[in-house]
Scaffold this motif. Structure first.
Motif, PDB file in Angstrom:
ATOM      1  N   ASN A 141      69.735   5.642 -37.098  1.00  0.00           N
ATOM      2  CA  ASN A 141      70.735   5.822 -36.045  1.00  0.00           C
ATOM      3  C   ASN A 141      72.100   5.966 -36.716  1.00  0.00           C
ATOM      4  OD1 ASN A 141      72.554   5.668 -33.952  1.00  0.00           O
ATOM      5  ND2 ASN A 141      71.651   3.867 -33.005  1.00  0.00           N
ATOM      6  N   ILE A 142      72.639   7.175 -36.714  1.00  0.00           N
ATOM      7  CA  ILE A 142      73.954   7.413 -37.306  1.00  0.00           C
ATOM      8  C   ILE A 142      75.011   7.636 -36.224  1.00  0.00           C
ATOM      9  CG2 ILE A 142      73.071   8.232 -39.524  1.00  0.00           C
ATOM     10  CD1 ILE A 142      73.551  11.108 -38.530  1.00  0.00           C
ATOM     11  N   SER A 143      74.675   7.234 -35.000  1.00  0.00           N
ATOM     12  CA  SER A 143      75.631   7.343 -33.893  1.00  0.00           C
ATOM     13  C   SER A 143      76.367   6.013 -33.748  1.00  0.00           C
ATOM     14  CB  SER A 143      74.905   7.683 -32.583  1.00  0.00           C
ATOM     15  OG  SER A 143      74.235   6.550 -32.077  1.00  0.00           O
ATOM     16  N   ASP A 144      77.223   5.934 -32.751  1.00  0.00           N
ATOM     17  CA  ASP A 144      77.976   4.699 -32.515  1.00  0.00           C
ATOM     18  C   ASP A 144      77.423   3.887 -31.347  1.00  0.00           C
ATOM     19  OD1 ASP A 144      78.698   6.381 -30.483  1.00  0.00           O
ATOM     20  OD2 ASP A 144      80.865   6.259 -30.839  1.00  0.00           O
ATOM     21  N   ARG A 145      76.202   4.214 -30.900  1.00  0.00           N
ATOM     22  CA  ARG A 145      75.598   3.446 -29.809  1.00  0.00           C
ATOM     23  C   ARG A 145      74.116   3.210 -30.087  1.00  0.00           C
ATOM     24  NH1 ARG A 145      76.070   8.507 -25.790  1.00  0.00           N
ATOM     25  NH2 ARG A 145      74.056   9.413 -26.221  1.00  0.00           N
ATOM     26  N   ALA A 146      73.612   2.118 -29.540  1.00  0.00           N
ATOM     27  CA  ALA A 146      72.198   1.773 -29.707  1.00  0.00           C
ATOM     28  C   ALA A 146      71.341   2.599 -28.746  1.00  0.00           C
ATOM     29  CB  ALA A 146      71.997   0.291 -29.443  1.00  0.00           C
ATOM     30  N   TYR A 147      70.096   2.831 -29.129  1.00  0.00           N
ATOM     31  CA  TYR A 147      69.156   3.537 -28.257  1.00  0.00           C
ATOM     32  C   TYR A 147      67.732   3.184 -28.664  1.00  0.00           C
ATOM     33  CZ  TYR A 147      69.091   6.798 -32.205  1.00  0.00           C
ATOM     34  OH  TYR A 147      68.998   7.344 -33.459  1.00  0.00           O
ATOM     35  N   VAL A 148      66.790   3.508 -27.800  1.00  0.00           N
ATOM     36  CA  VAL A 148      65.363   3.325 -28.062  1.00  0.00           C
ATOM     37  C   VAL A 148      64.808   4.708 -28.398  1.00  0.00           C
ATOM     38  CG1 VAL A 148      63.140   2.621 -27.089  1.00  0.00           C
ATOM     39  CG2 VAL A 148      65.236   1.350 -26.496  1.00  0.00           C
ATOM     40  N   PRO A 149      64.384   4.936 -29.640  1.00  0.00           N
ATOM     41  CA  PRO A 149      63.949   6.282 -30.052  1.00  0.00           C
ATOM     42  C   PRO A 149      62.918   6.926 -29.134  1.00  0.00           C
ATOM     43  CG  PRO A 149      64.184   4.896 -31.974  1.00  0.00           C
ATOM     44  CD  PRO A 149      64.365   4.004 -30.767  1.00  0.00           C
ATOM     45  N   ASN A 150      61.871   6.210 -28.728  1.00  0.00           N
ATOM     46  CA  ASN A 150      60.835   6.816 -27.889  1.00  0.00           C
ATOM     47  C   ASN A 150      61.352   7.241 -26.517  1.00  0.00           C
ATOM     48  OD1 ASN A 150      58.846   6.721 -29.808  1.00  0.00           O
ATOM     49  ND2 ASN A 150      57.760   4.983 -28.920  1.00  0.00           N
ATOM     50  N   GLU A 151      62.489   6.704 -26.087  1.00  0.00           N
ATOM     51  CA  GLU A 151      63.070   7.081 -24.798  1.00  0.00           C
ATOM     52  C   GLU A 151      64.059   8.244 -24.923  1.00  0.00           C
ATOM     53  OE1 GLU A 151      64.843   3.556 -23.174  1.00  0.00           O
ATOM     54  OE2 GLU A 151      62.911   2.547 -22.951  1.00  0.00           O
ATOM     55  N   MET A 152      64.534   8.527 -26.135  1.00  0.00           N
ATOM     56  CA  MET A 152      65.621   9.489 -26.313  1.00  0.00           C
ATOM     57  C   MET A 152      65.197  10.817 -26.924  1.00  0.00           C
ATOM     58  SD  MET A 152      67.885   7.720 -24.923  1.00  0.00           S
ATOM     59  CE  MET A 152      69.540   8.237 -25.249  1.00  0.00           C
ATOM     60  N   PHE A 153      64.121  10.838 -27.699  1.00  0.00           N
ATOM     61  CA  PHE A 153      63.668  12.088 -28.308  1.00  0.00           C
ATOM     62  C   PHE A 153      62.214  11.959 -28.725  1.00  0.00           C
ATOM     63  CE2 PHE A 153      66.154   9.723 -31.497  1.00  0.00           C
ATOM     64  CZ  PHE A 153      65.190   9.485 -32.473  1.00  0.00           C
ATOM     65  N   SER A 154      61.589  13.096 -28.964  1.00  0.00           N
ATOM     66  CA  SER A 154      60.201  13.118 -29.425  1.00  0.00           C
ATOM     67  C   SER A 154      60.032  14.269 -30.398  1.00  0.00           C
ATOM     68  CB  SER A 154      59.233  13.267 -28.248  1.00  0.00           C
ATOM     69  OG  SER A 154      59.427  14.513 -27.619  1.00  0.00           O
ATOM     70  N   ALA A 155      58.911  14.286 -31.058  1.00  0.00           N
ATOM     71  CA  ALA A 155      58.613  15.347 -32.012  1.00  0.00           C
ATOM     72  C   ALA A 155      57.322  16.039 -31.594  1.00  0.00           C
ATOM     73  CB  ALA A 155      58.473  14.768 -33.412  1.00  0.00           C
ATOM     74  N   ASN A 156      57.347  17.350 -31.627  1.00  0.00           N
ATOM     75  CA  ASN A 156      56.166  18.139 -31.304  1.00  0.00           C
ATOM     76  C   ASN A 156      55.503  18.600 -32.597  1.00  0.00           C
ATOM     77  OD1 ASN A 156      57.957  18.181 -28.919  1.00  0.00           O
ATOM     78  ND2 ASN A 156      56.284  19.352 -28.064  1.00  0.00           N
ATOM     79  N   PHE A 157      54.184  18.701 -32.571  1.00  0.00           N
ATOM     80  CA  PHE A 157      53.382  19.015 -33.749  1.00  0.00           C
ATOM     81  C   PHE A 157      52.489  20.201 -33.442  1.00  0.00           C
ATOM     82  CE2 PHE A 157      49.430  18.461 -36.140  1.00  0.00           C
ATOM     83  CZ  PHE A 157      49.885  18.242 -37.432  1.00  0.00           C
ATOM     84  N   THR A 158      52.504  21.193 -34.326  1.00  0.00           N
ATOM     85  CA  THR A 158      51.647  22.364 -34.160  1.00  0.00           C
ATOM     86  C   THR A 158      51.526  23.077 -35.497  1.00  0.00           C
ATOM     87  OG1 THR A 158      51.206  24.296 -32.769  1.00  0.00           O
ATOM     88  CG2 THR A 158      53.481  23.956 -33.451  1.00  0.00           C
ATOM     89  N   GLU A 159      50.921  24.261 -35.478  1.00  0.00           N
ATOM     90  CA  GLU A 159      50.838  25.059 -36.700  1.00  0.00           C
ATOM     91  C   GLU A 159      52.154  25.805 -36.902  1.00  0.00           C
ATOM     92  OE1 GLU A 159      48.197  28.522 -36.575  1.00  0.00           O
ATOM     93  OE2 GLU A 159      48.264  28.400 -34.397  1.00  0.00           O
ATOM     94  N   MET A 160      52.473  26.127 -38.153  1.00  0.00           N
ATOM     95  CA  MET A 160      53.695  26.862 -38.461  1.00  0.00           C
ATOM     96  C   MET A 160      53.657  28.223 -37.765  1.00  0.00           C
ATOM     97  SD  MET A 160      56.582  26.792 -39.921  1.00  0.00           S
ATOM     98  CE  MET A 160      56.805  25.743 -41.338  1.00  0.00           C
ATOM     99  N   GLY A 161      54.754  28.572 -37.123  1.00  0.00           N
ATOM    100  CA  GLY A 161      54.870  29.861 -36.452  1.00  0.00           C
ATOM    101  C   GLY A 161      54.481  29.839 -34.983  1.00  0.00           C
TER     102      GLY A 161
END
Length: 187
Positions: A105-125
């Motif tokens: 967390n390089i911001s100036d406020r606290a957060y819960v990662p799973n509530e704020m962003f996610s990562a998608n996974f697939t094949e390249m392209g």
């Protein structure tokens, strides 16, 4: 019921992948010699390698965070759960895709990662992708204060022969879309 739905989704995913011929020149050669190469931009998206750190701005919430993919593997067991326990009728080529990462967390406020962003996974392209199985990333449910970091692993379902190169996507479909290139360790 959940396992049946996951099995059906994996079957459709593998069938679609087998029919796909999406090779738009977005793949890059990945060897030990260039593993630590500088960040690339492919199709206007930032592309990082394993062990590189991406500084990302949340498109929706407008705060900064860093992601480092520390390691990537395909395995038949994660956290004591086998692929057969997780997927009814699992095939020999089915795997958990495990992405070890660090979130800072390089911001100036606290957060819960799973509530704020996610990562998608697939094949390249490929467009889109699948979200992780949060039951394996419970550390992402804890509040992350400014300046703090956490380590954990994101877990996805895939097939060993699904792709030569996978991609992990943050801030998908935004100007901040960021990719991590993950070579298939079994190819």
């Amino acid at each position: 019921m959940k396992k049946l739905v996951i099995l059906l989704l994996m079957t459709v995913l593998i069938a679609v992948a087998g029919c796909s011929n999406n090779d738009e020149g977005s793949k890059t050669e990945n060897t030990d010699a260039n593993k630590k190469q500088t960040t690339e931009t492919i199709d206007d998206k930032k592309v990082y390698q394993i062990e590189e750190t991406a500084k990302i701005t949340s498109d929706l919430y407008e705060f900064d965070y860093e992601i480092t993919v520390d390691d990537f593997k395909l395995t038949r067991e994660v956290d004591g759960t086998t692929i057969e326990d997780y997927v009814t009728g699992a095939r020999e080529e089915d795997r958990f895709a495990v992405v070890e990462l660090t979130i800072k967390n390089i911001s100036d406020r606290a957060y819960v990662p799973n509530e704020m962003f996610s990562a998608n996974f697939t094949e390249m392209g490929a467009e889109g992708g699948h979200t992780s199985n949060d039951e394996f990333f419970t550390v992402g449910d804890e509040e992350l204060a400014p300046g703090e970091e956490l380590k954990g692993h994101l877990v996805y379902l895939t097939s060993v022969d699904y792709a030569d190169t996978f991609v992990l996507k943050y801030e998908m479909m935004s100007d901040e879309e960021t990719h991590f290139e993950l070579p298939n360790p079994e190819m």
